[in-house]
Motif scaffolding. Structure first.
Motif, PDB file in Angstrom:
ATOM      1  N   GLU A   1     103.570  56.998  39.532  1.00 10.67           N
ATOM      2  CA  GLU A   1     103.612  56.528  38.141  1.00 10.67           C
ATOM      3  C   GLU A   1     102.704  57.371  37.244  1.00 10.67           C
ATOM      4  OE1 GLU A   1     103.283  52.427  35.570  1.00 10.67           O
ATOM      5  OE2 GLU A   1     103.199  52.346  37.747  1.00 10.67           O
TER       6      GLU A   1
ATOM      7  N   ASP B   1     103.835  59.732  34.019  1.00  4.93           N
ATOM      8  CA  ASP B   1     103.206  59.622  32.704  1.00  4.93           C
ATOM      9  C   ASP B   1     102.487  60.895  32.286  1.00  4.93           C
ATOM     10  OD1 ASP B   1     104.103  57.029  32.445  1.00  4.93           O
ATOM     11  OD2 ASP B   1     102.249  56.143  33.212  1.00  4.93           O
TER      12      ASP B   1
ATOM     13  N   LEU C   1     111.961  55.668  37.542  1.00 10.26           N
ATOM     14  CA  LEU C   1     110.790  55.337  36.738  1.00 10.26           C
ATOM     15  C   LEU C   1     110.864  55.998  35.365  1.00 10.26           C
ATOM     16  CD1 LEU C   1     108.137  53.791  37.001  1.00 10.26           C
ATOM     17  CD2 LEU C   1     107.102  55.864  37.893  1.00 10.26           C
ATOM     18  N   ARG C   2     111.283  57.245  35.322  1.00 11.35           N
ATOM     19  CA  ARG C   2     111.403  57.942  34.044  1.00 11.35           C
ATOM     20  C   ARG C   2     112.486  57.315  33.169  1.00 11.35           C
ATOM     21  NH1 ARG C   2     110.727  64.174  36.170  1.00 11.35           N
ATOM     22  NH2 ARG C   2     108.463  64.190  36.088  1.00 11.35           N
TER      23      ARG C   2
ATOM     24  N   VAL D   1     113.512  54.158  33.226  1.00 12.63           N
ATOM     25  CA  VAL D   1     113.023  52.854  32.755  1.00 12.63           C
ATOM     26  C   VAL D   1     112.035  53.041  31.608  1.00 12.63           C
ATOM     27  CG1 VAL D   1     111.604  50.863  33.407  1.00 12.63           C
ATOM     28  CG2 VAL D   1     113.451  51.612  34.886  1.00 12.63           C
ATOM     29  N   LYS D   2     111.122  53.984  31.769  1.00 10.52           N
ATOM     30  CA  LYS D   2     110.131  54.226  30.712  1.00 10.52           C
ATOM     31  C   LYS D   2     110.798  54.723  29.433  1.00 10.52           C
ATOM     32  CE  LYS D   2     106.154  55.021  33.650  1.00 10.52           C
ATOM     33  NZ  LYS D   2     105.125  54.192  33.067  1.00 10.52           N
TER      34      LYS D   2
ATOM     35  N   LEU E   1     112.457  51.772  27.740  1.00 11.93           N
ATOM     36  CA  LEU E   1     111.478  50.884  27.097  1.00 11.93           C
ATOM     37  C   LEU E   1     110.941  51.480  25.809  1.00 11.93           C
ATOM     38  CD1 LEU E   1     109.477  49.583  30.176  1.00 11.93           C
ATOM     39  CD2 LEU E   1     111.063  48.306  28.746  1.00 11.93           C
ATOM     40  N   ARG E   2     110.828  52.805  25.763  1.00 12.85           N
ATOM     41  CA  ARG E   2     110.346  53.443  24.538  1.00 12.85           C
ATOM     42  C   ARG E   2     111.358  53.330  23.405  1.00 12.85           C
ATOM     43  NH1 ARG E   2     107.952  57.274  28.051  1.00 12.85           N
ATOM     44  NH2 ARG E   2     109.863  58.477  28.112  1.00 12.85           N
TER      45      ARG E   2
END
Length: 118
Positions: free
Chosen positions: A30, A34, A62-63, A65-66, A69-70
């Motif tokens: 994670e 980031d 993970l990328r 999902v992030k 969310l952004r």
């Protein structure tokens, strides 16, 4: 019949070390996504992700999902008090006005077409 070959102690040790390294690096995934890792740790994790399909899949997920969310609109959850008040109001409305009951308390008026047939 062909004889099965089992890995020797060196191979077992190498597999065990690789597994432990995998678990340690997976914990930093994670931070890597980031962009928080620098230097040798970042290079080590990049090399691991390049050869480990499990970690590369997790990193891609993970990328995604992030990123989602952004770009999603900011929503603020209702306060617990507001939720409780709404639930209480719904319960009170259901008690005082059961389904099928009329809110005026009077019987419904008959239509003229109903009077003619009765």
């Amino acid at each position: 019949m062909k004889k099965l070959r089992f890995p020797g102690p060196r191979q077992l040790w190498a597999d065990c070390c690789e597994r432990v390294r995998h678990l340690r690096l997976r914990g930093s995934l994670e931070a890597y996504a980031d962009g928080e890792l620098t230097g040798a740790r970042r290079a080590q994790l990049a090399a691991h992700v390049a050869r480990c399909w499990v970690c590369s899949g997790s990193l891609q997920t993970l990328r995604l999902v992030k990123a989602s969310l952004r770009t999603s609109p900011r929503r603020h959850p209702q306060s617990l008090g507001a939720v409780r008040i709404l639930r209480y109001a719904e319960q009170m409305a259901a008690v005082h006005h059961p389904q099928g009951a009329h809110r005026t308390g009077r019987r419904p008026r008959r239509r003229r077409s109903d009077e003619a047939t009765s």
